[in-house]
Write a protein that holds these residues in place. Sequence first.
Motif, mmCIF file in Angstrom:
data_model
loop_
_atom_site.group_PDB
_atom_site.id
_atom_site.type_symbol
_atom_site.label_atom_id
_atom_site.label_comp_id
_atom_site.label_asym_id
_atom_site.label_seq_id
_atom_site.Cartn_x
_atom_site.Cartn_y
_atom_site.Cartn_z
ATOM 1 N N ALA A 347 0.838 -1.197 0.000
ATOM 2 C CA ALA A 347 0.000 0.000 0.000
ATOM 3 C C ALA A 347 0.869 1.241 0.000
ATOM 4 O O ALA A 347 1.966 1.258 0.575
ATOM 5 C CB ALA A 347 -0.929 0.008 1.221
ATOM 6 N N ASN A 348 0.364 2.280 -0.664
ATOM 7 C CA ASN A 348 0.984 3.591 -0.578
ATOM 8 C C ASN A 348 0.633 4.214 0.771
ATOM 9 O O ASN A 348 -0.387 3.863 1.378
ATOM 10 C CB ASN A 348 0.498 4.492 -1.711
ATOM 11 N N PRO A 349 1.426 5.161 1.252
ATOM 12 C CA PRO A 349 1.134 5.748 2.565
ATOM 13 C C PRO A 349 -0.060 6.686 2.561
ATOM 14 O O PRO A 349 -0.602 6.997 3.624
ATOM 15 C CB PRO A 349 2.424 6.494 2.912
ATOM 16 N N CYS A 350 -0.490 7.161 1.377
ATOM 17 C CA CYS A 350 -1.588 8.114 1.316
ATOM 18 C C CYS A 350 -2.137 8.146 -0.104
ATOM 19 O O CYS A 350 -1.533 7.591 -1.025
ATOM 20 C CB CYS A 350 -1.120 9.500 1.738
ATOM 21 N N PRO A 351 -3.287 8.783 -0.326
ATOM 22 C CA PRO A 351 -3.862 8.809 -1.680
ATOM 23 C C PRO A 351 -2.987 9.506 -2.710
ATOM 24 O O PRO A 351 -2.926 9.077 -3.866
ATOM 25 C CB PRO A 351 -5.182 9.557 -1.482
ATOM 26 N N GLY A 366 -5.722 13.919 8.426
ATOM 27 C CA GLY A 366 -6.928 13.110 8.525
ATOM 28 C C GLY A 366 -7.135 12.226 7.316
ATOM 29 O O GLY A 366 -7.602 11.089 7.430
ATOM 30 N N VAL A 367 -6.784 12.744 6.133
ATOM 31 C CA VAL A 367 -6.913 11.952 4.907
ATOM 32 C C VAL A 367 -5.971 10.761 4.949
ATOM 33 O O VAL A 367 -6.335 9.635 4.581
ATOM 34 C CB VAL A 367 -6.636 12.831 3.674
ATOM 35 N N ARG A 368 -4.744 10.980 5.401
ATOM 36 C CA ARG A 368 -3.783 9.870 5.504
ATOM 37 C C ARG A 368 -4.283 8.796 6.469
ATOM 38 O O ARG A 368 -4.181 7.599 6.181
ATOM 39 C CB ARG A 368 -2.422 10.394 5.973
ATOM 40 N N ARG A 369 -4.828 9.216 7.611
ATOM 41 C CA ARG A 369 -5.308 8.245 8.587
ATOM 42 C C ARG A 369 -6.472 7.436 8.024
ATOM 43 O O ARG A 369 -6.535 6.218 8.183
ATOM 44 C CB ARG A 369 -5.723 8.950 9.880
ATOM 45 N N ARG A 370 -7.402 8.126 7.368
ATOM 46 C CA ARG A 370 -8.563 7.418 6.819
ATOM 47 C C ARG A 370 -8.154 6.456 5.714
ATOM 48 O O ARG A 370 -8.755 5.392 5.552
ATOM 49 C CB ARG A 370 -9.600 8.424 6.301
ATOM 50 N N TYR A 371 -7.134 6.843 4.942
ATOM 51 C CA TYR A 371 -6.710 5.989 3.820
ATOM 52 C C TYR A 371 -6.190 4.649 4.339
ATOM 53 O O TYR A 371 -6.638 3.581 3.912
ATOM 54 C CB TYR A 371 -5.635 6.715 3.022
#
Length: 508
Positions: A347-351, A366-371
């Motif tokens: 997986a990538n660390p974020c979108p 928050g986006v990173r955590r949700r991803y």
Amino acid sequence: MSYARVLCVGLLGMTGHVVEVEADLSPGLPAVVLTGLPDTALHEARDRVRAAVVNSGQTWPNRRITVNLLPAALPKQGSGFDVAIAVAMMISAGELPRGVLDGVAILGELGLDGAVRPVRGVLPMVAAAAGAGVRRVIVPLGNAREATVVPGVTVGAVDSLRRLVDFVRNGGELLEPPPADPAPPPAGPDLADVAGQEMGRYGLEVAAAGGHHLALFGAPGAGKTMLAERLPSILPELDDAAALEVTALQSIAGVLPQDGHLVRRPPYQAPHHTASPAAIVGGGSGLARPGALSLAHRGVLFLDEAAEFPSATLQALRQPLEKGRVVLARARGTTEFPARVQLVLAANPCPCASPAGDQHCTCAPGVRRRYLAKLSGPLIDRIDIRLTLAPLSAAQLTTATTGATSSAEVAARVAAARVAAARRWAEDGWRVNADVPGPVLRRAPWRLPAPDTADLRESLDKGLLSARGFDRVLRLAWTIADLDGRDRPGRSEVSEAIQLRMGESHAL
């Protein structure tokens, strides 16, 4: 006498059952009645069989024909009963002599022109017939190679109903199974192709040696997919029992290579992230078929872009990873498939997945955590090794890899470690350290001294590890010790196992 009986084999999941195909002719309006819990494909055999018999130059009995499949309470599915039904009907009509096919199991699908076509699952069918005492089978020519894998069974092959009729009526010759292709399977990608990523290569080696699950995180192009694709190249070849299981699963799914060999290389499945839960775990109408999880049995299931998979698909993996099997309940029955796999997540660390790393990430916290939260805690808790791969530098990428360790060299170390583990757990039948239950490692004679597990117990008390994670660290420590040639792990091996286990825990 207008009654006849021949043998066939039906499948429920991976379990084969010898089926008696009965045919009875009686006065009445011409019709074919099929009983014994047939599915839709089997119901349609009435029309296929009639056309095949007529187009093979045989006489169709113009009477009421009742075909029963015993045991009647067992669900029957597929077109593999066609040839047995046709032969039973012709014997009951007096078109073929009795006794020639006594004790012979007949498998195959019929085309309208009388051609005998291959069917799925012939290997487990023939194995089930052999287990029931059947010593002769007749199979489609396209399935003959895989049928010969089963020892103690004489295999005859046919390509048409006309040839089978000539064999029964006139003693004609059946076809011999084609010779097996002696060529070895093509070699997979080599670990020497991977630039840099020494920690990733080491994590892959530990995972292979102990049968551990692995998660790889990092920016695009860091080498996550390259490492995962090379895991099968460092795994030992399958033994006879495992090879037979894997080959049977591929036969049921219709993906068995036509090379006449047992599948000796550990399988590798890498489904796309849009795959449904049924495609991964198994499913389908009626009785379920194996999914990618079971097709990767004794091998590797790689989920690239794991955070992009639907949540329901990922959560469906949790129970099979613990139990090593998939149980699928459907309206027509329950099917069980083996699913003892090594799961590899990437997986990538974020979108946004910036190739330059976190310092150029444009995603809010928050986006990173949700991803990454799509990889739920219960699922990640089942992953033994978690590694973060740093982006490659120009020096690492442009340095010649001719001196890099090859898959063959790593595979030799992995094989030695697995031999040591298998010898240690031989009395209990466990193959690799990942199979050993946690309670066994926490009691004598395998319990490690308190000073050696001090760091591990501290991590558990601080809530950094779950009870499951505690046991998985112990398994990792034993694998590291096996790779180092040690009889038992010490404090350094336990500390190293903790680092492998918790390598990405801060990001989840």
